[in-house]
Enzyme design. Structure first.
Site, PDB file in Angstrom:
ATOM      1  N   TYR A 147       0.870  -1.176   0.000  1.00 17.98           N
ATOM      2  CA  TYR A 147       0.000   0.000   0.000  1.00 17.98           C
ATOM      3  C   TYR A 147       0.903   1.221   0.000  1.00 17.98           C
ATOM      4  O   TYR A 147       1.811   1.330   0.833  1.00 17.98           O
ATOM      5  CB  TYR A 147      -0.893  -0.010   1.245  1.00 17.98           C
ATOM      6  CG  TYR A 147      -1.772   1.208   1.376  1.00 17.98           C
ATOM      7  CD1 TYR A 147      -2.876   1.395   0.551  1.00 17.98           C
ATOM      8  CD2 TYR A 147      -1.506   2.179   2.351  1.00 17.98           C
ATOM      9  CE1 TYR A 147      -3.690   2.511   0.687  1.00 17.98           C
ATOM     10  CE2 TYR A 147      -2.322   3.292   2.494  1.00 17.98           C
ATOM     11  CZ  TYR A 147      -3.415   3.454   1.654  1.00 17.98           C
ATOM     12  OH  TYR A 147      -4.221   4.559   1.797  1.00 17.98           O
TER      13      TYR A 147
ATOM     14  N   ASP B 149       9.353   2.620  -0.558  1.00 18.31           N
ATOM     15  CA  ASP B 149       8.358   3.279   0.283  1.00 18.31           C
ATOM     16  C   ASP B 149       8.649   2.872   1.718  1.00 18.31           C
ATOM     17  O   ASP B 149       8.270   1.785   2.167  1.00 18.31           O
ATOM     18  CB  ASP B 149       6.946   2.844  -0.146  1.00 18.31           C
ATOM     19  CG  ASP B 149       5.871   3.465   0.726  1.00 18.31           C
ATOM     20  OD1 ASP B 149       6.217   4.054   1.769  1.00 18.31           O
ATOM     21  OD2 ASP B 149       4.680   3.348   0.366  1.00 18.31           O
TER      22      ASP B 149
ATOM     23  N   LYS C  15       5.209   9.144   8.827  1.00 13.87           N
ATOM     24  CA  LYS C  15       5.047   8.560  10.165  1.00 13.87           C
ATOM     25  C   LYS C  15       6.117   9.044  11.166  1.00 13.87           C
ATOM     26  O   LYS C  15       6.026  10.145  11.662  1.00 13.87           O
ATOM     27  CB  LYS C  15       4.980   7.043  10.069  1.00 13.87           C
ATOM     28  CG  LYS C  15       3.784   6.599   9.176  1.00 13.87           C
ATOM     29  CD  LYS C  15       3.406   5.161   9.376  1.00 13.87           C
ATOM     30  CE  LYS C  15       2.403   4.659   8.358  1.00 13.87           C
ATOM     31  NZ  LYS C  15       1.010   4.809   8.707  1.00 13.87           N
TER      32      LYS C  15
HETATM   33  N1  HOZ Z   1      -3.810   3.068   6.233  1.00 18.85           N
HETATM   34  C1  HOZ Z   1      -2.964   3.418   7.318  1.00 18.85           C
HETATM   35  C2  HOZ Z   1      -2.397   2.202   7.959  1.00 18.85           C
HETATM   36  N2  HOZ Z   1      -1.689   1.345   7.078  1.00 18.85           N
HETATM   37  C3  HOZ Z   1      -3.621   4.339   8.325  1.00 18.85           C
HETATM   38  C4  HOZ Z   1      -4.927   3.920   8.856  1.00 18.85           C
HETATM   39  C5  HOZ Z   1      -5.610   4.941   9.777  1.00 18.85           C
HETATM   40  O1  HOZ Z   1      -5.052   5.911  10.246  1.00 18.85           O
HETATM   41  O2  HOZ Z   1      -6.771   4.720   9.988  1.00 18.85           O
END
Ligand code: HOZ
Length: 429
Positions: free
Chosen positions: A144, A239, A267
């Site tokens: 992702y 990434d 992050k």
């Molecule tokens: N999609 C992110 C985690 N892989 C963030 C999810 C979130 O903050 O809800």
């Protein structure tokens, strides 16, 4: 544990926010639960609106490597706040954070700050296309890279959690130039490079995948990828939004000894505030506006408050022994969970990288998205819910990783393993 306040707040949110949340996975739909509304956090603990406390293994989905409300990070934020919150003009803090990243991450010579991981990957891909003059991009199933149109193909994280094959609203033409291969499949990689290598602008990969659960690269996979991308003049993008300053101080690239051309970060480098970044080879980064013609901009990019949080975090992460200690705690947790599951004859596959951990409810091995998807999701749901009732806050999706912080103590890990032992024993066979 009662959740009356969380339930009330969720009902209110549902009226005005789609699904009641501002990011899909946190709605907890795939585990047939409702989200907990959080009131405050401290160290590795989260406290919900009903006053319940939880040992937190989400860590805001990765950023809180020092735990919540680290005193140095809070002090740095407070000091900067007094001078103003946003100027839309450069500050010395941006260069300071740039240096901290460049000193830590082997491949980064220049860096551009943005506001999120999605912005970082989207911009890095535009840059790679601008640099090579090619359109096609290659990614891997289950990785992702944020929610930019071209990347919502066979994606992990929330897309996998909600079992969405793609997304309405993404024109077919936008994904036509996106190829996706199974993670860790060297044969498929060699084949596609033979066929299309000279048309591909970039390959983007999570060097340790953390958005299909945790899946590590098999021996030689990243090496082959580096060799083939170099051979075909393709920009290799790591990434490291999740793995940066997590798998090791210098990220997964330092751990595996592979030098990508560009790296995306987010992050941890924002210390809990919204920051993303992309950086890498000087000759490629020099193509970014205003130094070069590839456009990318942002009103809040390099925001001083966010920079201050990032600087305080990265300074602290230089502490000698910190990463060894994080890895050792994560190993204790992984081994404790594995032993507890074995005692109840529950087949699990547990892996870890630095302070990231993943657990699938299958006998393994898990090397790609298809294997990740064989995890017993019903069992995962039961485990998640029971652990939450015991005060252990895990990601509400099989397709996310868990994160350990410096604030987790041996006692927290022990408490978690003891809770898991009881929960495993209670799971239907
Ligand atoms: N999609 C992110 C985690 N892989 C963030 C999810 C979130 O903050 O809800």
């Amino acid at each position: 544990m009662k959740h009356e306040q969380s339930q009330r707040l969720f009902q209110q949110a549902l009226n005005v926010i789609p699904g009641g949340v501002n990011s899909p996975v946190r709605a907890c739909r795939s585990v047939a639960a409702e989200p907990l509304f959080i009131d405050r956090a401290d160290g590795c603990m989260l406290y919900d609106a009903d006053g319940n406390g939880y040992i937190d293994y989400i860590g805001s989905w990765g950023p809180m490597v020092l735990g919540h409300r680290d005193p140095d990070v809070i002090a740095a934020i407070e000091a900067v706040l007094r001078n103003g919150t946003s100027f839309g003009a450069p500050t010395a803090l941006e260069t300071q954070l740039a240096h901290l990243v460049i000193d830590a991450v082997p491949s980064i010579e220049m860096i551009r700050m943005v506001n999120s991981g999605t912005e970082a990957t989207m911009s890095a891909i535009r840059l790679a296309r601008g640099f090579t003059g090619r359109d096609m991009i290659l990614k891997f199933d289950g990785c992702y890279h944020g929610h930019a149109d071209a990347l919502l193909v066979e994606a992990g994280s929330g897309v996998a959690t909600l079992q969405i094959p793609g997304s309405p609203g993404v024109p077919q033409a936008f994904v036509e130039q996106t190829l996706s291969l199974p993670y860790n499949d060297q044969e498929a990689l060699v084949q596609i490079m033979d066929q299309k290598g000279d048309q591909i602008a970039c390959v983007i990969i999570e060097p340790v995948a953390g958005n299909m659960g945790l899946v590590k690269p098999v021996d030689g996979f990243l090496e082959t990828l580096r060799e083939l991308t170099r051979k075909h003049g393709i920009v290799l993008i790591f990434d490291e939004v999740m793995t940066g300053f997590r798998v090791a101080h210098g990220g997964a690239q330092a751990h595996y000894g592979i030098t990508p051309d560009l790296t995306c970060l987010g992050k941890v480098i924002g210390g809990g505030l919204p920051v993303g970044a992309y950086g890498g080879r000087r000759d490629i980064m020099a193509r970014i506006a205003p130094q070069g013609p590839v456009y990318q901009a942002g009103t809040l990019s390099g925001n001083p408050v966010a920079m201050a949080a990032g600087i305080a975090t990265l300074e602290k992460l230089k502490t000698v022994g910190l990463y060894a200690d994080l890895a050792s705690k994560t190993r204790t947790l992984a081994e404790g969970l594995a032993d507890a599951a074995a005692r109840s004859d529950i087949p699990v596959t547990i892996d870890r990288a630095g302070s990231m951990l993943g657990m699938f409810f299958n006998p393994g091995p898990v090397r790609d998205f298809d294997e990740a998807k064989t995890s017993d999701l019903e069992r995962f749901t039961a485990f998640y819910k029971a652990m939450r009732q015991k005060g252990i806050y895990l990601a509400p999706s099989q397709f996310e990783a868990l994160f350990v912080s410096t604030a987790h103590t041996a006692a927290h890990i022990e408490q978690t393993v003891q809770a898991a032992e009881k929960v495993f024993a209670s799971l239907p066979g």
